[in-house]
Motif scaffolding. Structure first.
Motif, PDB file in Angstrom:
ATOM      1  N   ALA A 243       0.668  -1.385   0.135  1.00 44.90           N
ATOM      2  CA  ALA A 243      -0.227   0.055   0.081  1.00 44.90           C
ATOM      3  C   ALA A 243       0.698   1.153  -0.035  1.00 44.90           C
ATOM      4  N   SER A 244       2.085   1.467   0.170  1.00 43.91           N
ATOM      5  CA  SER A 244       3.199   2.392   0.069  1.00 43.91           C
ATOM      6  C   SER A 244       3.509   2.660   1.483  1.00 43.91           C
ATOM      7  N   SER A 245       4.676   3.471   1.530  1.00 46.48           N
ATOM      8  CA  SER A 245       5.347   3.547   2.802  1.00 46.48           C
ATOM      9  C   SER A 245       4.553   4.621   3.509  1.00 46.48           C
ATOM     10  N   GLN A 246       3.800   5.690   3.026  1.00 47.16           N
ATOM     11  CA  GLN A 246       3.021   6.605   3.532  1.00 47.16           C
ATOM     12  C   GLN A 246       1.974   6.181   4.075  1.00 47.16           C
ATOM     13  N   ALA A 247       1.155   5.227   3.689  1.00 50.49           N
ATOM     14  CA  ALA A 247      -0.081   4.456   4.161  1.00 50.49           C
ATOM     15  C   ALA A 247       0.649   3.612   5.272  1.00 50.49           C
ATOM     16  N   SER A 248       1.298   3.019   5.230  1.00 53.11           N
ATOM     17  CA  SER A 248       2.039   2.240   6.393  1.00 53.11           C
ATOM     18  C   SER A 248       2.225   3.035   7.607  1.00 53.11           C
ATOM     19  N   ALA A 249       3.002   4.138   7.334  1.00 50.11           N
ATOM     20  CA  ALA A 249       3.287   4.991   8.509  1.00 50.11           C
ATOM     21  C   ALA A 249       1.994   5.858   8.843  1.00 50.11           C
ATOM     22  N   GLY A 250       0.975   5.938   8.208  1.00 53.89           N
ATOM     23  CA  GLY A 250      -0.301   6.459   8.629  1.00 53.89           C
ATOM     24  C   GLY A 250      -0.977   5.729   9.577  1.00 53.89           C
ATOM     25  N   VAL A 251      -0.830   4.427   9.274  1.00 50.83           N
ATOM     26  CA  VAL A 251      -1.651   3.388  10.254  1.00 50.83           C
ATOM     27  C   VAL A 251      -1.013   3.554  11.690  1.00 50.83           C
ATOM     28  N   LEU A 252       0.561   3.470  11.601  1.00 56.30           N
ATOM     29  CA  LEU A 252       1.388   3.467  12.689  1.00 56.30           C
ATOM     30  C   LEU A 252       0.882   4.752  13.478  1.00 56.30           C
ATOM     31  N   ARG A 253       0.949   5.796  12.995  1.00 56.54           N
ATOM     32  CA  ARG A 253       0.417   7.029  13.618  1.00 56.54           C
ATOM     33  C   ARG A 253      -0.957   7.190  14.109  1.00 56.54           C
ATOM     34  N   ALA A 254      -1.733   6.582  13.451  1.00 52.35           N
ATOM     35  CA  ALA A 254      -3.096   6.266  13.872  1.00 52.35           C
ATOM     36  C   ALA A 254      -3.208   5.618  15.160  1.00 52.35           C
ATOM     37  N   THR A 255      -2.291   4.356  15.421  1.00 49.87           N
ATOM     38  CA  THR A 255      -2.394   3.808  16.654  1.00 49.87           C
ATOM     39  C   THR A 255      -2.064   4.588  17.898  1.00 49.87           C
ATOM     40  N   MET A 256      -1.368   5.419  17.495  1.00 50.68           N
ATOM     41  CA  MET A 256      -1.169   6.395  18.861  1.00 50.68           C
ATOM     42  C   MET A 256      -2.090   7.225  19.147  1.00 50.68           C
ATOM     43  N   LEU A 257      -3.251   7.417  18.372  1.00 52.51           N
ATOM     44  CA  LEU A 257      -4.365   8.139  18.588  1.00 52.51           C
ATOM     45  C   LEU A 257      -5.408   7.143  19.582  1.00 52.51           C
ATOM     46  N   GLY A 258      -5.068   6.038  19.762  1.00 54.85           N
ATOM     47  CA  GLY A 258      -6.040   5.265  20.280  1.00 54.85           C
ATOM     48  C   GLY A 258      -6.815   5.692  21.425  1.00 54.85           C
ATOM     49  N   ARG A 291      -1.233  19.406  14.304  1.00 50.76           N
ATOM     50  CA  ARG A 291      -0.157  19.082  13.890  1.00 50.76           C
ATOM     51  C   ARG A 291       0.756  18.904  15.209  1.00 50.76           C
ATOM     52  N   THR A 292       0.730  19.974  16.094  1.00 49.75           N
ATOM     53  CA  THR A 292       1.647  19.958  17.213  1.00 49.75           C
ATOM     54  C   THR A 292       1.382  18.878  18.023  1.00 49.75           C
ATOM     55  N   GLU A 293       0.075  18.572  18.065  1.00 54.33           N
ATOM     56  CA  GLU A 293      -0.141  17.378  18.892  1.00 54.33           C
ATOM     57  C   GLU A 293       0.455  15.924  18.521  1.00 54.33           C
ATOM     58  N   LEU A 294       0.333  15.921  17.121  1.00 48.12           N
ATOM     59  CA  LEU A 294       0.894  14.608  16.397  1.00 48.12           C
ATOM     60  C   LEU A 294       2.475  14.625  16.628  1.00 48.12           C
ATOM     61  N   GLU A 295       3.004  15.876  16.429  1.00 48.93           N
ATOM     62  CA  GLU A 295       4.541  15.948  16.683  1.00 48.93           C
ATOM     63  C   GLU A 295       4.639  15.470  18.181  1.00 48.93           C
ATOM     64  N   ARG A 296       4.153  15.960  19.223  1.00 51.35           N
ATOM     65  CA  ARG A 296       3.882  15.724  20.518  1.00 51.35           C
ATOM     66  C   ARG A 296       4.132  14.210  20.769  1.00 51.35           C
ATOM     67  N   LEU A 297       3.067  13.540  19.994  1.00 50.50           N
ATOM     68  CA  LEU A 297       2.927  12.126  20.090  1.00 50.50           C
ATOM     69  C   LEU A 297       4.000  11.402  19.639  1.00 50.50           C
TER      70      LEU A 297
END
Length: 364
Positions: A243-258, A291-297
């Protein structure tokens, strides 16, 4: 060399030849299974050899009962699982068939949806049926490409030689885990009214006996730790390829928002009985995260240290691993129209899972 450096320099997305720890895990698992067989044979021999002595028969039957508790344990679906049939979700099953075919695996046998912010894949039952468990709170916030990456990662566990999910080691892990839990529960049962001051005569031996399966469980867990974390990296590599590197990274970032997503769902469930509305609230919550919260996580994830008992590698290393494969093009594409069609197929399941979120809230 660290595991991250090792897998980063590995071209194949499949597990390499078993290392010393993996061989040792197979030896320990084989010892567990052979011990179970020996205990069963001993129990049968005691029944036959002491017949018709009631004492000998009772002892033999108790030994056989112990062997039954030590038997290889095949994972089962939790009671009340919401299973999606092919006729109910043909588009989703069709997508999974394409993913399995692209990764060189066999089609899935069943899909289970639940109320957790997670996804997993594994074998269940004696027939080793392949089952994907899809947490709708996670699925709900992913883009089409990220959904494809998630499916690629989970189905990747079926083709990357994950030792923990194998027939020999996996059933041994489940067996000693169940036996340890049974002995601990038996030791903690309240029997003061019946046994009085002699309760310790039962509890102490049971607790001491429970230490043996606990030791075997910890030993197997430690022996499979590195292989299990390698399997996660290799599943990530398959997700990137698919699915691409960007999509895989997006899933990993989403898991931090659980945790935040589940709080948003719970808050929405408190304020409204509209089962469809709470999913919109969750999507709006994710869309509104600055974006600042995403960067903090991300910084928090980077400060994670690798624990001895961690089943997954640190998220920031998995993000680096996915980013290192940025040049790889996606093999499959999930277009928005097909993704919306899948959501329409899941409409009834979304309503049921929303009700479960509300029930969990009330019970808490």
């Amino acid at each position: 060399m660290s595991l991250f450096e090792e897998v980063s320099g590995q071209d194949s997305q499949r597990a390499r030849q078993p290392d010393l720890a993996a061989v040792a895990a197979y030896v320990v698992a084989a010892f567990i299974h052979l011990t179970t067989l020996a205990v069963a044979v001993l129990g049968g021999w005691l029944v036959v050899a002491t017949w018709p002595s009631p004492v000998g028969i009772v002892i033999g039957l108790l030994v056989i009962a112990l062997a039954v508790q030590m038997r290889p344990r095949f994972p089962k679906l939790p009671a009340g699982s919401r299973v999606l049939r092919r006729a109910e979700a043909p588009t989703l099953y069709g997508l999974l068939d394409r993913v399995s075919n692209a990764l060189g695996g066999r089609p899935l046998d069943a899909i289970v949806v639940d109320q957790h912010f997670n996804a997993s894949a594994g074998w269940v039952g004696l027939r080793q049926r392949r089952v994907l468990t899809l947490g709708l709170p996670l699925w709900n916030v992913l883009s089409p490409a990220e959904r494809l990456a998630l499916l690629g990662h989970e189905i990747g566990h079926f083709v990357n030689g994950d030792l923990r999910r194998g027939l020999v080691v996996g059933t041994a892990l489940n067996a000693v885990g169940e036996l340890h839990l049974l002995l601990r529960q038996a030791a903690d049962m309240r029997g003061d009214e019946i046994l009085g001051g002699f309760t310790f005569l039962v509890r102490v031996p049971l607790r001491l006996l429970s230490m043996l399966p606990a030791t075997l469980l910890i030993t197997l867990a430690l022996l499979t730790l590195r292989a299990g974390q390698r399997a996660e990296y290799l599943a990530d590599a398959l997700a990137v390829r698919l699915a691409s590197s960007q999509a895989s990274a997006g899933v990993l970032r989403a898991t931090m928002l659980g945790p935040g997503c589940m709080r948003a769902l719970t808050f929405a469930a408190q304020r409204s009985r509209d089962t469809g509305g709470i999913w919109q609230v969750e999507r709006e919550f994710v869309a509104g995260i600055p974006r600042t919260e995403l960067e903090r996580l991300a910084r928090v994830a980077e400060r994670e240290s690798l624990r001895v008992d961690a089943t997954h590698p640190p998220t920031h290393l998995r993000l680096r691993f996915a980013g290192a494969r940025e040049s790889e093009a996606a093999e499959l594409v999930l277009d928005p129209a097909e993704s919306r069609m899948i959501d329409r197929e899941l409409a009834a399941a979304y309503s049921e899972i929303a009700a479960k979120v509300r029930i969990d809230l009330l019970s808490a």
